[in-house]
Structures are given as C-alpha cells and as structure tokens.
Design a protein around this motif. Structure first.
Motif, mmCIF file in Angstrom:
data_model
loop_
_atom_site.group_PDB
_atom_site.id
_atom_site.type_symbol
_atom_site.label_atom_id
_atom_site.label_comp_id
_atom_site.label_asym_id
_atom_site.label_seq_id
_atom_site.Cartn_x
_atom_site.Cartn_y
_atom_site.Cartn_z
ATOM 1 N N TRP A 156 42.460 28.828 63.106
ATOM 2 C CA TRP A 156 44.103 29.027 63.585
ATOM 3 C C TRP A 156 45.093 28.128 63.226
ATOM 4 O O TRP A 156 44.914 26.955 63.305
ATOM 5 N N TRP A 157 46.247 28.608 63.137
ATOM 6 C CA TRP A 157 47.374 27.869 62.973
ATOM 7 C C TRP A 157 48.471 28.613 63.264
ATOM 8 O O TRP A 157 48.695 29.936 63.072
ATOM 9 N N PRO A 158 49.840 28.008 63.463
ATOM 10 C CA PRO A 158 51.220 28.974 63.735
ATOM 11 C C PRO A 158 51.384 29.764 62.192
ATOM 12 O O PRO A 158 51.405 29.258 61.289
ATOM 13 N N ASN A 159 51.777 31.080 62.498
ATOM 14 C CA ASN A 159 52.026 31.874 61.119
ATOM 15 C C ASN A 159 50.963 31.971 60.268
ATOM 16 O O ASN A 159 51.375 32.208 59.118
ATOM 17 N N MET A 160 49.808 32.086 60.901
ATOM 18 C CA MET A 160 48.474 32.151 59.796
ATOM 19 C C MET A 160 48.714 33.686 59.244
ATOM 20 O O MET A 160 48.464 33.714 58.135
#
Length: 735
Positions: free
Chosen positions: A421-425
C-alpha cells in the motif's frame, strides 16, 4: 486427595485436639466457606454444625482448599484476623509499587491520579504542595528526599483510600483503561447512587519490547484487553461501562456496530474477544481520565502475569509475510528510514497521533492520518493491516513487478491490495497499464453503457416499432407507446413491403392520430423512399438506432419477447385461432398493471379504467337519483300512442312503475304494458267514474290509488285532434 464426609468425626476430633493445645480466636476456611466465632466454644459449635450439614447432604470437600485454625485469611479482597478486617495489599499492588516520577510529564500523570482521589485524602493540598513546585515553568528538575517523602505519603494515602470499597453485585461496574508508549493501566470501579466513583482494584503493566512496537491504537486496545482479562471474575456475565480516552476505539469496539474490515488483525481479534462481554463503551477525555492514565505512565516493572501470546503469533505471521515479499524486508526498512514522511509516520504510530492536521501544511501526511487506526510497525517496516507500506523510491519497481504478467486493472489492484500500500497506489497502477502498448493492442470491448430514453410528455408522442416473426405463418408489426406502454400488434401476413406498411400505419393513424417521433431500426421497409414520404406528410421525426445494436430500441425489443412468449403459450394451450390468441395476448398485456409505470397501459392510454371481468365481480353501488320523477306510481296519464302510417293519438293510461327519473312503465286501457318517456305522457285528471279505472289496476296499485285523493278535475271535453273511428287490426289467434 478428596476425603469423604463419612470420616468427619475423626477430623473434627483432631481439630478439637488442636484447640485444646491453645490456638486462640481461630478461623477455619473450608473451600469458599468462612467459619469463625467470638471464642473457641462458639467457633467449634459453628464448625460442628457446618460439617454435620455437609455430611447430611452428601457433600465432599477438597483438603487442599481447606484451612483450619488460621490466624488470618484473605477473603473478598480483605485480610480478616482477630483484630477485624483490613485491605488486602495485593489489590493495590499497582499503586504501592508505582515508581517515582523521572520527569515533569510523569509527575503530572501522578498528580492527575492523586487529584482523582483528592476528595478522600486528608490534608490533600498540603501533601501536594511540594510536588506542585516541580511543575512550575523554569524550575529545574531535581528529585530530592523531600519530594520522595511527599510522593510516598501520597502513595500511602491513595492506597488506603482506594481500598475502602469492596465488590457489590448491585452497584454499576466501571472499567477504565489507558496506555502510554511504554505501559498500560486499568482500574475497576463502582458508581454509587450519589454519583461518586470508588475503585475496587487497580492493575498496570510495563510493555515488553515487542508490545512497544504496537501502534498507539493497538496499545490502547491492548490496555482494554488487559483490564478485561485481569478483572474477568468481576465482569463476566455482568453489564459494565468501559471508559477510554481513545476515540477511534469507540467505533471499533462498539458492541452495536460491526467490526471494521480495515482494522488491523490484532484489533479485529480483540474485537471478537470482547463480543463475549456485555458492556457499553464511552469516551472519557484525558483530563478526566487521570485515574488510569497515571497507572499507564507509572506502571509496575517486571509484570509477567499477563502476556498476550496470540498477539506474538500475529506478529510472527506479519514478519513471515514480509519475508515472502520479493523485495527484501531490509531494503524496505532502509528505504523507509531514508524517507522523511514515513519517518514522521513511524514516530506517530509508535507514540500518539495529533488530534488534527493542517491540510495545507501537512498534505502528505493526510492519507496516513486517515488510516492511522490500521497502521503498525514490524521490523522497522510500516504495515497497514498486513500490507507493507512501500516508500516512494520503490513505487516504480513494485508497479513493474505487479504488471509482470500483463494483468488487467482489476487483478493487478487485487494483487497489490493483498501485499502492499501507498497513497494513490490505484492511480499509479492505472497509469502503468495505460502506458503499456501490449495491453492496449489486446484491449477488450469497453463495458456496455446505456442511457434511458427521455420520458415523453404525453401518450402517443413517441412510438417504438419493430417486426416480429415469422411465426404462426405470419410476420407481425409491433408498435409500443413509450409513455403508456400500450401495444398495437398487426398481422402483416408475409407482406412487409413499404407500401403495405404505409397502408397499415394509415389505419393506425385513423384511430390515434400521427405521433411526434417514431423509433425504428435500420430495416429496409422502415427506411425506404415511400416511408420517408410518409414521415414527411405527417411531420413524424423518425429515429434510427445504431446498426447491430438492438438495445437502443429496447422497448420494442422487450415487447417482441413478451409477444412471442404469449403467443407460444397460447399454442401450448391448444389455441388454433391466431386471431383469438392475439386478442388474449393483447388483453393480458394492456389491462393489468405494467411493472414500469404501475398503471395499466390501456388506462394510461385512454385515461379511463377498463371494466374487466374481474372488475364486474364487485357489487355495484346503488345509483342515487339526482331528480325526483315527475309522475308517481298509480297516477292517471295520457300517453301518445304511435300508429304506423297514421297520426299518433293520446290514449288513457296509468303509471305502473318508475324505470328511471325520465322513463316509466304504463298500462293502457286494454291491459297492455308499455315503456314511455316523460316527454310522451302528460297528466290526466280523474272523473266521477274514475273508480272503474282504479278497479282495472293491479291490487297493490289500486289500493295505493284509492288511498290517495287526486284532484277531481274533469278531463278535457275533446281531444286535441279529431277523433277517428278505426277498425282494430287483425291479430293472430291460435285455433
């Protein structure tokens, strides 16, 4: 080994021998039965009575749990001896062993707990005066012997005060828990009718190295589990109030709500564990939560009485998931350490998140702040649930690893959401697939999208038309009104030419008039030269659908299906006439309610209900006459008698029945009964010999007539027209 009550006299004799040996004011403790007395004699009598009752009812005792002639016993949280009862030190061990504060923060936590019980401590302000001096700004921290003495004095005061109550099953129970980044605490209290809260017991624990790696929300949840398990014997089977100063847990552990799927695995498991208890969770601000806050900030050291082995197993599973990731865990940990944003996130996870962020100044932290309840740290890697948070410098590499098999967007997102996971994945994955030329060349058809036709303003403004068949040796023209869903079906035989189609539509227009719009497909009859002229004559806007896309004319296509199914059912029921079959299908479609409009198509089309066979089953309401009849039954009248090829003449008659307000049944002088309108009769006044006429009436009418008193006015001397003597017609009489 358990011993039977049958040899109780021998045991009792040994007890007597011990009493004779000189053990004063003794107490016997028999398997949760407390027996005592003011002296030896009273004690032995009570013990004899208890053992006799046990022998009488056949009970057995465990000798390992039986104590006789003890100087003191621990019972219900109190030490009971010859001097009375005093608090059990084990209940306040967490307070007595509380270490001295090492900084101002820990001192403020201790003072907060002291303030919680300040109303029960004598000379409270004097005992806190010296400690409050250390809390002042610009004061150097130096823990002297004077401060240590005040600290111990307050500890003793709290320990004495907080053991003044014992458990009462009739009073409300309260469990308060709190967690710091290195310890957890819990307090069990009673609430009294006057609103005051007094503690039953305290507990605290210093977190282990593995437990300190929990996120702050996990530590707060862990403190609740710690308190529940510590005080299980008080809480099990009872309703209690659970207080916490961590708002996110109110939604996660709320017994009236479901467990969030985004919560970390440990928290989900703890939420399932709490389902076995009956509680109401409530938020309590930190300033009012000093009771448990002090225990979490000043926990007793080396407490191994509570270890959550299940959480250790979860940490092991998370570690194994990281080891199975294609990237090495140490690579992710090293990249995380070099990322300033993730370093700040890691620090917040291990301590405590701020209550809010300025979105303009901390825009990059907002995605992590919104998911703070599911973040944790394992082996210097940040996890969201069981998914590893990938630092920015590794995003491109991970996306190419996910797209190695040229998966589609859905599968690629599913694979990514399982592991990382990461932001804007999701956006990065979509951009990666859009830039892949191989995937573009093999792109499937787009997902079908449909737009409904606009609702017509009135009936017969837009029609949908199509051909069905051939079946039943014919082709059929189907027309459906878009507003009312009223269908028209015409048997075209085998002739679907444009000329025949124009003739059929002319007949339809004779009945309903020309529509404004006509939706058709691209069939040759609909787009011929003759049909275009037909559209121009009646100013009809014809709309053609896209080729090979029948869904654009969905209303006609759907009725084609309903029509074919209905006609097939008629054939299956041995109906041989297609005219009757068509009539049955159309009636069954036009008269009942339509599923899309909720109104019968015929009703909406003609703005009038249809009088079906089912409607005729209802009894008709009596019609109230709006106008009183002009003539009454039994009244004498003149009636106009019509004769073939001769002028009509007035004849004497009498009213026998009112058919309606304007129509009457009359009886002529020769006894014939006829129906006459009010305009064909007028009043005839009675004469002196009118009794003969009354006698010729039926009994019920003659009786009504004689009771009445009609006006005695002589009839006119002569009729309006000259009287002619005519021969009566020859009538057939059977021989």
């Amino acid at each position: 080994m358990p011993f039977g009550i049958s040899n109780a006299p021998a045991i009792f004799q040994r007890i007597i021998d011990q009493v004779i040996a000189g053990i004063p004011n003794s107490i016997a403790y028999l398997d949760d039965i407390l027996i005592t007395g003011a002296n030896e004699e009273e004690h032995l009598q009570t013990l004899d009575m208890v053992l006799s009752k046990l022998l009488e009812f056949g009970f057995r005792c465990n000798p390992e749990k039986c104590l006789f002639f003890q100087d003191e016993v621990s019972y219900l949280g109190f030490i009971i001896d010859r001097h009375g009862k005093r608090p059990d030190p084990g209940r306040v061990e967490a307070i007595i062993k509380m270490p001295a504060p090492k900084n101002v923060k820990e001192l403020e936590a201790f003072i907060g707990k002291v303030n919680y019980y300040g109303q029960f401590i004598s000379n409270f302000s004097d005992k806190c005066k010296s400690l409050n001096h250390l809390r002042k700004q610009n004061t150097r921290w130096e823990w002297s012997q004077e401060y240590q003495k005040s600290f111990e004095c307050l500890l003793q005061g709290i320990s004495n005060t907080t053991t003044l109550v014992h458990f009462d099953a009739h009073l409300p129970l309260i469990l308060e828990t709190d967690a710091s980044h290195y310890g957890i605490g819990a307090v069990l209290l009673h609430r009294y009718p006057d609103g005051s809260e007094r503690p039953i017991s305290h507990a605290s624990k210093t977190l282990t190295t593995a437990e300190r790696n929990y996120s702050q929300i996990e530590k707060e949840a862990f403190s609740i589990i710690f308190g529940i398990k510590k005080f299980h014997q008080y809480l099990a089977g009872r309703s209690f109030e659970l207080n916490t100063d961590h708002k996110p847990l109110l939604a996660i552990f709320n017994p009236s709500k479901g467990i969030p799927v985004t919560a970390a695995n440990k928290i989900q498991r703890w939420a399932l564990y709490l389902m076995g208890y009956n509680y109401n969770i409530r938020f309590k601000p930190t300033r009012s939560h000093a009771n448990a806050d002090a225990l979490s900030r000043l926990p007793i050291p080396d407490d191994n009485s509570f270890i959550d082995n299940d959480s250790l197993q979860v940490n092991l599973i998370q570690t194994q998931l990281i080891d199975q990731w294609p990237l090495k865990p140490n690579e992710i940990a090293l990249a995380t350490a070099k990322n300033d944003i993730l370093n700040r996130v890691k620090n917040f996870v291990l301590t405590r998140w701020p209550l809010s962020f300025s979105r303009s100044q901390n825009r990059e932290l907002i995605p992590y702040f919104n998911n703070r309840d599911s973040l944790s740290v394992v082996n210097d890697c940040i996890l969201k649930d069981t998914r590893v948070i990938i630092p920015q410098q590794l995003h491109h590499r991970v996306v190419h690893m996910l797209h190695r098999g040229h998966l589609g967007i859905i599968k690629m997102k599913h694979l990514a959401r399982t592991h990382c996971w990461w932001p804007n994945m999701d956006k990065d994955i979509i951009d990666m697939i859009k830039s892949c030329h191989i995937c573009d060349k093999l792109q499937p058809l787009p997902k079908p999208q449909f737009k409904s036709w606009d609702e017509p303003r009135q009936v017969w403004s837009r029609l949908h038309m199509d051909f069905a068949g051939p079946f039943w040796n014919s082709k059929w023209l189907l027309i459906v009104d878009a507003k009312s869903k009223f269908p028209i079906v015409i048997d075209m035989g085998n002739d679907t030419t444009s000329k025949h189609l124009c003739d059929v539509l002319e007949h339809v227009i004779d009945w309903f008039g020309p529509p404004e719009k006509l939706a058709i497909d691209n069939g040759p009859p609909f787009n011929s030269y003759e049909m275009k002229n037909f559209y121009d004559i009646y100013a009809i806007t014809h709309i053609t659908t896209a080729p090979y896309h029948p869904a654009s004319n969905g209303l006609a296509e759907r009725f084609v299906r309903s029509f074919k199914e209905g006609m097939l059912k008629q054939q299956q029921t041995d109906q041989t006439s297609k005219v009757i079959a068509l009539r049955n299908v159309l009636r069954s479609y036009r008269w009942p309610l339509h599923t899309s409009t909720g109104v019968p198509p015929a009703h909406m089309m003609f703005n009038s209900p249809i009088r079906t066979q089912l409607e005729r089953m209802k009894p008709a309401e009596p019609v109230k006459q709006q106008q009183q009849p002009k003539y009454a039954v039994g009244q004498l009248v003149w009636t106009l008698q019509h004769q073939l090829n001769h002028r009509s003449q007035w004849q004497q008659a009498i009213i026998t029945r009112n058919i309606s307000s304007m129509v009457y049944e009359i009886q002529l002088s020769d006894g014939q009964h006829q129906k006459r309108h009010q305009n064909q009769i007028h009043l005839r006044h009675s004469s002196n010999n009118s009794s003969n006429e009354v006698d010729s009436l039926p009994d019920e009418l003659s009786h009504a007539k004689t009771k009445s008193n009609p006006l005695e006015i002589s009839p006119p001397s002569s009729p309006r027209f000259p009287h002619r003597h005519r021969r009566p017609p020859d009538r057939y009489a059977p021989s």
